[in-house]
Design a protein around this motif. Structure first.
Motif, PDB file in Angstrom:
ATOM      1  N   ARG A  39     -23.809  48.792  55.193  1.00 37.97           N
ATOM      2  CA  ARG A  39     -24.787  49.570  55.967  1.00 37.97           C
ATOM      3  C   ARG A  39     -26.155  49.539  55.277  1.00 37.97           C
ATOM      4  O   ARG A  39     -27.179  49.286  55.906  1.00 37.97           O
ATOM      5  CB  ARG A  39     -24.311  51.019  56.139  1.00 37.97           C
ATOM      6  N   GLY A  40     -26.136  49.780  53.952  1.00 38.10           N
ATOM      7  CA  GLY A  40     -27.390  49.811  53.202  1.00 38.10           C
ATOM      8  C   GLY A  40     -28.131  48.476  53.271  1.00 38.10           C
ATOM      9  O   GLY A  40     -29.350  48.430  53.453  1.00 38.10           O
ATOM     10  N   LEU A  41     -27.361  47.393  53.169  1.00 36.89           N
ATOM     11  CA  LEU A  41     -27.954  46.049  53.215  1.00 36.89           C
ATOM     12  C   LEU A  41     -28.607  45.781  54.564  1.00 36.89           C
ATOM     13  O   LEU A  41     -29.748  45.303  54.653  1.00 36.89           O
ATOM     14  CB  LEU A  41     -26.848  45.022  52.946  1.00 36.89           C
ATOM     15  N   PHE A  90     -35.363  44.798  70.725  1.00 48.41           N
ATOM     16  CA  PHE A  90     -35.076  45.080  69.318  1.00 48.41           C
ATOM     17  C   PHE A  90     -33.732  44.475  68.912  1.00 48.41           C
ATOM     18  O   PHE A  90     -33.586  43.943  67.816  1.00 48.41           O
ATOM     19  CB  PHE A  90     -35.104  46.595  69.054  1.00 48.41           C
ATOM     20  N   VAL A  91     -32.771  44.533  69.825  1.00 52.87           N
ATOM     21  CA  VAL A  91     -31.463  43.919  69.567  1.00 52.87           C
ATOM     22  C   VAL A  91     -31.632  42.418  69.331  1.00 52.87           C
ATOM     23  O   VAL A  91     -31.045  41.839  68.408  1.00 52.87           O
ATOM     24  CB  VAL A  91     -30.493  44.190  70.746  1.00 52.87           C
ATOM     25  N   THR A  96     -31.742  37.711  65.468  1.00 50.78           N
ATOM     26  CA  THR A  96     -32.381  36.557  64.825  1.00 50.78           C
ATOM     27  C   THR A  96     -32.447  36.749  63.318  1.00 50.78           C
ATOM     28  O   THR A  96     -32.109  35.863  62.531  1.00 50.78           O
ATOM     29  CB  THR A  96     -33.823  36.374  65.387  1.00 50.78           C
ATOM     30  N   LEU A  97     -32.871  37.952  62.930  1.00 47.93           N
ATOM     31  CA  LEU A  97     -33.022  38.269  61.515  1.00 47.93           C
ATOM     32  C   LEU A  97     -31.686  38.202  60.766  1.00 47.93           C
ATOM     33  O   LEU A  97     -31.577  37.570  59.707  1.00 47.93           O
ATOM     34  CB  LEU A  97     -33.621  39.676  61.388  1.00 47.93           C
ATOM     35  N   LEU A  98     -30.650  38.841  61.311  1.00 51.82           N
ATOM     36  CA  LEU A  98     -29.365  38.918  60.610  1.00 51.82           C
ATOM     37  C   LEU A  98     -28.654  37.564  60.611  1.00 51.82           C
ATOM     38  O   LEU A  98     -27.917  37.235  59.680  1.00 51.82           O
ATOM     39  CB  LEU A  98     -28.480  40.005  61.222  1.00 51.82           C
ATOM     40  N   ASN A 105     -21.275  36.899  61.655  1.00 55.61           N
ATOM     41  CA  ASN A 105     -21.248  36.274  62.959  1.00 55.61           C
ATOM     42  C   ASN A 105     -21.937  37.253  63.916  1.00 55.61           C
ATOM     43  O   ASN A 105     -21.512  38.387  64.048  1.00 55.61           O
ATOM     44  CB  ASN A 105     -19.767  36.102  63.312  1.00 55.61           C
ATOM     45  N   VAL A 106     -23.033  36.819  64.547  1.00 55.44           N
ATOM     46  CA  VAL A 106     -23.903  37.747  65.265  1.00 55.44           C
ATOM     47  C   VAL A 106     -23.817  37.525  66.768  1.00 55.44           C
ATOM     48  O   VAL A 106     -23.935  36.393  67.234  1.00 55.44           O
ATOM     49  CB  VAL A 106     -25.368  37.523  64.811  1.00 55.44           C
TER      50      VAL A 106
END
Ligand code: CTP
Ligand code: MG
Length: 357
Positions: A39-41, A90-91, A96-98, A105-106
């Motif tokens: 979560r923190g990451l 925002f999603v 893209t970022l993650l 796996n996004v």
């Protein structure tokens, strides 16, 4: 031996067996630490998109009803009132970022009714079941209803947590915990247990936290969020000091009575379970299901078979996913459970195993 003595012995045995059944299914502290790290990451990464964003856990990772290896429910809250953020977009930016910065796996679902981002981490030796999590945007009510559930659990953890955790395992094993397949979410089952402990049991096992008002003389407490009154009495210290139930039934007795009540007594056809207000009628809420609206509207008809009012979003039926067949199956399971537990086999452990087969 006298049947009464045998029955007593079975109930004691059942309570002890319930505690030992649930204990090994709780998350380990290692699992909780890993999840908190994750979560923190992710929060750190999201802050590079929007500095005022926070990432909070809700649902079973923090309402004390979590089971081992359960999914993580996360929500992004954006504190800057000047930030103009459209949830779907925002999603997509988070995806893209993650995708770029992590091994997850996004899978973004930006155009869903409630836009979310799904993340999955494949199993590894350190994390044999991997991690699955859903990230939503700005769902502040979920944070509040999570706090409400946690506060209820805190009042009487031995009975409340054990009952809810057992019901969650049981409903998953019996395949009636699949909102996408016409049955009920864990959240729905949890509300049923709390409703039973607050409104059905006499004397009650739990107070109605949405009705207790502070001792200070003041007008009725209202805390508004998104147009909903999300007030509840959350002062746990005062509760511990000043509220104690005079219901001393064991967790085994309560479980049998829960199944019995929902097998025989609750009027599914015309009643609504409301943790906030007790039993209501479908008619008074306009949640009617038996009007003949014609073939085209079968879906609409099915929405109010089982009615569970959300504690804060009171126009929302938490059980709207339950279809006619789903309700039939769920009620059949309540009856099966009552039968197994009241046939009083020699050993409670065996009854629980049979129940969850
Ligand atoms: N929730 C909600 N409305 C629903 C379903 C869920 O607001 N119809 C929110 C609640 O805040 C709930 C959280 O989503 O606490 C998670 O719901 P769910 O996954 O059903 O419950 P968990 O306790 O997380 O159970 P599980 O371990 O099965 O995931
Ligand atoms: Mg969950």
């Amino acid at each position: 031996m006298h049947p009464g003595v045998l029955h007593r012995r079975f109930l004691n045995d059942l309570s002890t067996s319930l505690f030992s059944f649930v204990l090994p299914l709780l998350p380990t502290s290692e699992e909780l630490n890993v999840k908190e790290e994750v979560r923190g990451l992710i929060e750190k990464l999201i802050k590079t998109l929007e500095p005022s964003a926070r990432l909070l856990s809700f649902g079973s990772s923090c309402n004390s009803f979590g089971l081992r290896n359960s999914d993580m429910d996360l929500v992004v809250l954006i504190d800057d009132p000047n930030a103009t953020i459209e949830p779907g977009n925002f999603v997509e930016s988070m995806a893209t970022l993650l995708e770029r910065e992590t091994n997850f796996n996004v899978k973004p679902l930006p155009r869903a009714r409630i836009p979310i981002l799904k993340l999955e981490l494949a199993p590894s030796p350190a994390l044999p079941f991997g991690i699955a999590c859903d990230i939503g945007i700005e769902n502040r009510l979920a944070i509040e209803n999570t706090r409400l559930l946690l506060t209820y659990a805190t009042i009487d953890p031995a009975r409340v947590r054990t009952l809810v955790l057992f019901l969650k395992v049981w409903s998953k094993r019996r395949r009636i915990n699949s909102p996408y397949r016409g049955t009920l979410s864990s959240y729905g089952f949890t509300l049923m247990v709390l409703y039973f402990l607050v409104h059905v049991k006499q004397p009650p096992v739990l107070p109605n936290l949405q009705r207790i008002m502070p001792m200070r003389p003041m007008e009725e407490e209202e805390v508004m969020l998104e147009g909903k009154n999300v007030y509840f009495f959350d002062d746990v210290e005062t509760l511990r000091r000043e509220w104690s139930s005079v219901n001393f039934e064991s967790v085994g007795e309560l479980l049998i009575d829960f199944f019995r009540f929902f097998s025989h007594d609750f009027q599914f056809n015309n009643s609504v379970l409301s943790l906030r207000a007790g039993q209501l009628t479908k008619e008074s809420k306009g949640w009617v299901n038996d009007i003949d609206v014609g073939g085209l509207n079968e879906m609409a008809r099915d929405r109010n078979r089982l009615c569970i009012e959300d504690p804060f979003e009171i126009t929302y039926n938490v059980a709207r996913t339950v279809t006619k067949d789903g309700l039939y199956t769920i009620r059949g399971e309540f009856m099966r459970a009552t039968r197994i537990l009241t046939q009083r086999p020699d050993r409670a452990v065996l009854a629980l195993a049979e129940l969850c087969r």
